[in-house]
Motif scaffolding. Structure first.
Motif, PDB file in Angstrom:
ATOM      1  N   GLU A 110       0.837   5.168 -29.414  1.00 23.93           N
ATOM      2  CA  GLU A 110       0.974   5.753 -28.074  1.00 23.93           C
ATOM      3  C   GLU A 110       2.448   5.970 -27.743  1.00 23.93           C
ATOM      4  O   GLU A 110       2.834   7.024 -27.238  1.00 23.93           O
ATOM      5  N   TYR A 111       3.264   4.944 -28.018  1.00 27.32           N
ATOM      6  CA  TYR A 111       4.697   5.076 -27.761  1.00 27.32           C
ATOM      7  C   TYR A 111       5.315   6.159 -28.646  1.00 27.32           C
ATOM      8  O   TYR A 111       6.164   6.929 -28.203  1.00 27.32           O
ATOM      9  N   VAL A 112       4.893   6.206 -29.899  1.00 27.08           N
ATOM     10  CA  VAL A 112       5.430   7.212 -30.825  1.00 27.08           C
ATOM     11  C   VAL A 112       5.120   8.609 -30.299  1.00 27.08           C
ATOM     12  O   VAL A 112       6.000   9.477 -30.263  1.00 27.08           O
ATOM     13  N   GLN A 113       3.885   8.852 -29.893  1.00 28.72           N
ATOM     14  CA  GLN A 113       3.507  10.162 -29.391  1.00 28.72           C
ATOM     15  C   GLN A 113       4.245  10.504 -28.102  1.00 28.72           C
ATOM     16  O   GLN A 113       4.677  11.640 -27.896  1.00 28.72           O
ATOM     17  N   GLU A 114       4.397   9.512 -27.219  1.00 29.69           N
ATOM     18  CA  GLU A 114       5.110   9.742 -25.966  1.00 29.69           C
ATOM     19  C   GLU A 114       6.553  10.167 -26.224  1.00 29.69           C
ATOM     20  O   GLU A 114       7.031  11.172 -25.682  1.00 29.69           O
ATOM     21  N   TYR A 115       7.254   9.414 -27.070  1.00 34.78           N
ATOM     22  CA  TYR A 115       8.663   9.727 -27.321  1.00 34.78           C
ATOM     23  C   TYR A 115       8.823  10.947 -28.216  1.00 34.78           C
ATOM     24  O   TYR A 115       9.833  11.650 -28.127  1.00 34.78           O
ATOM     25  N   GLU A 116       7.841  11.222 -29.044  1.00 27.92           N
ATOM     26  CA  GLU A 116       7.883  12.444 -29.834  1.00 27.92           C
ATOM     27  C   GLU A 116       7.796  13.665 -28.920  1.00 27.92           C
ATOM     28  O   GLU A 116       8.505  14.654 -29.107  1.00 27.92           O
ATOM     29  N   ASP A 150      -0.912   0.432 -35.440  1.00 30.83           N
ATOM     30  CA  ASP A 150      -1.453  -0.120 -34.196  1.00 30.83           C
ATOM     31  C   ASP A 150      -1.518   0.990 -33.146  1.00 30.83           C
ATOM     32  O   ASP A 150      -0.555   1.735 -32.960  1.00 30.83           O
ATOM     33  N   PRO A 151      -2.645   1.124 -32.445  1.00 32.96           N
ATOM     34  CA  PRO A 151      -2.782   2.191 -31.442  1.00 32.96           C
ATOM     35  C   PRO A 151      -1.722   2.125 -30.339  1.00 32.96           C
ATOM     36  O   PRO A 151      -1.276   3.162 -29.844  1.00 32.96           O
ATOM     37  N   ARG A 152      -1.316   0.926 -29.956  1.00 28.93           N
ATOM     38  CA  ARG A 152      -0.293   0.808 -28.912  1.00 28.93           C
ATOM     39  C   ARG A 152       1.039   1.375 -29.382  1.00 28.93           C
ATOM     40  O   ARG A 152       1.742   2.043 -28.619  1.00 28.93           O
ATOM     41  N   VAL A 153       1.384   1.114 -30.640  1.00 31.53           N
ATOM     42  CA  VAL A 153       2.630   1.650 -31.186  1.00 31.53           C
ATOM     43  C   VAL A 153       2.533   3.167 -31.279  1.00 31.53           C
ATOM     44  O   VAL A 153       3.481   3.888 -30.936  1.00 31.53           O
TER      45      VAL A 153
END
Length: 103
Positions: A43-49, A38-41
């Motif tokens: 986004e969070y993955v990339q942010e926290y990465e 899911d694109p929303r998930v």
């Protein structure tokens, strides 16, 4: 505690040992893959990465400096002990000092 372990074993036996359990497991895998993609998930993955990478770089630099300081102190050939206002310098032990009486 024994009851929880027993129930976990029964659940694992159902999921891996029966055809209906394997179908449920396959459905769960499809659902988990859909959620992960899911694109929303993502986004969070990339942010926290990015945050984790930045944190690791900061901590890596601090650890590098501490390691260099420690190595420099160890290579200086002496240790410093503080006793009241006097500084007492003692040499580091080498292999011969650590094992007296051995050739």
């Amino acid at each position: 505690m024994k009851r929880v372990v027993f129930l976990a074993g029964v659940g694992a036996g159902y999921l891996f040992g029966t055809p209906s359990g394997r179908r449920q497991l396959a459905k769960f895998k499809v659902w988990a893959t859909d959620v992960w993609q899911d694109p929303r998930v993502q986004e969070y993955v990339q942010e926290y990465e990015g945050k984790a990478t930045e944190f690791a770089k900061q901590q890596g630099a601090a650890l590098w400096e501490k390691a260099v300081d420690t190595a420099s102190g160890a290579m200086s050939g002496s240790t410093t002990k503080y006793d009241a206002d006097e500084i007492v310098v003692e040499p580091l032990l080498d292999a011969d000092d650590a094992n007296p009486g051995r050739p």
